[in-house]
Design a protein around this motif. Structure first.
Motif, short mmCIF file in Angstrom:
data_model
loop_
_atom_site.label_atom_id
_atom_site.label_comp_id
_atom_site.label_asym_id
_atom_site.label_seq_id
_atom_site.Cartn_x
_atom_site.Cartn_y
_atom_site.Cartn_z
N GLU A 1 -5.65 5.44 5.11
CA GLU A 1 -4.54 5.15 4.20
C GLU A 1 -3.21 5.12 4.95
OE1 GLU A 1 -4.42 3.93 1.05
OE2 GLU A 1 -6.56 3.79 1.46
N TYR A 2 -3.03 6.11 5.84
CA TYR A 2 -1.80 6.14 6.65
C TYR A 2 -1.68 4.85 7.47
CZ TYR A 2 1.44 6.91 10.38
OH TYR A 2 2.47 6.73 11.27
N LEU A 3 -2.76 4.49 8.18
CA LEU A 3 -2.72 3.30 9.04
C LEU A 3 -2.49 2.02 8.24
CD1 LEU A 3 -5.59 4.19 11.52
CD2 LEU A 3 -3.14 4.09 12.05
N THR A 4 -3.09 1.94 7.07
CA THR A 4 -2.90 0.76 6.22
C THR A 4 -1.43 0.64 5.81
OG1 THR A 4 -5.17 0.95 5.42
CG2 THR A 4 -3.67 -0.42 4.13
N ASN A 5 -0.86 1.75 5.37
CA ASN A 5 0.55 1.75 4.97
C ASN A 5 1.47 1.50 6.16
OD1 ASN A 5 -0.13 2.26 2.30
ND2 ASN A 5 0.01 4.47 2.56
N GLU A 6 1.19 2.12 7.28
CA GLU A 6 2.04 1.94 8.47
C GLU A 6 1.97 0.51 8.98
OE1 GLU A 6 4.73 3.25 11.58
OE2 GLU A 6 4.40 3.62 9.46
N SER A 7 0.78 -0.08 8.96
CA SER A 7 0.67 -1.48 9.41
C SER A 7 1.47 -2.40 8.50
CB SER A 7 -0.79 -1.92 9.51
OG SER A 7 -1.39 -1.98 8.23
N ALA A 8 1.50 -2.11 7.22
CA ALA A 8 2.30 -2.91 6.28
C ALA A 8 3.79 -2.76 6.59
CB ALA A 8 1.99 -2.51 4.84
N GLU A 9 4.22 -1.54 6.90
CA GLU A 9 5.63 -1.32 7.24
C GLU A 9 6.00 -2.01 8.55
OE1 GLU A 9 8.16 0.16 5.49
OE2 GLU A 9 6.67 0.04 3.90
#
Length: 124
Positions: free
Chosen positions: A94-102
């Motif tokens: 979840e962190y990586l998915t959100n960070e990649s979007a940012e």
């Protein structure tokens, strides 16, 4: 605005987290193949932002940041696919998915600004 050092650090920090996450994926064909794709795109983001800052021209900078943006889009795709296919449901995913979007948003903005500046000052 100082966005470039921030994106350089964030994209670099993202890479080892991707490496560590890929190691947690199932050791089967699907986990290996999706992990390999994520590993390539997730680590390429930082490599391309690093190259961009050493670019020979504004055009080179814009091109390398555009490549980093495409890699961020791809990494986000693989992360979402891993989540939605049920291969992982970890907090790190979840962190990586959100960070990649940012990161993707930041890179899109940098590329857009860079193109606008280049067009405003003529071709370089």
């Amino acid at each position: 605005m100082g966005g470039e050092p921030n994106i350089r650090q964030r994209s670099y920090d993202f890479a080892p987290r991707v490496v560590k996450f890929v190691r947690t994926l199932p050791k089967n064909t699907v986990g290996s193949e999706l992990g390999r794709e994520l590993l390539k795109s997730g680590t390429s983001i930082g490599a391309n932002t690093e190259e961009a800052t050493g670019g020979f021209s504004k055009r080179d900078f814009t091109y390398k940041m555009s490549v980093a943006y495409r890699e961020a889009r791809e990494a986000n795709y693989w992360l979402r696919l891993l989540r939605d296919s049920g291969l992982s449901d970890s907090q790190e995913l979840e962190y990586l998915t959100n960070e990649s979007a940012e990161i993707k948003k930041m890179l899109r903005s940098i590329v857009k600004t860079s193109k606008e500046r280049s067009q405003g000052k003529g071709r370089s």
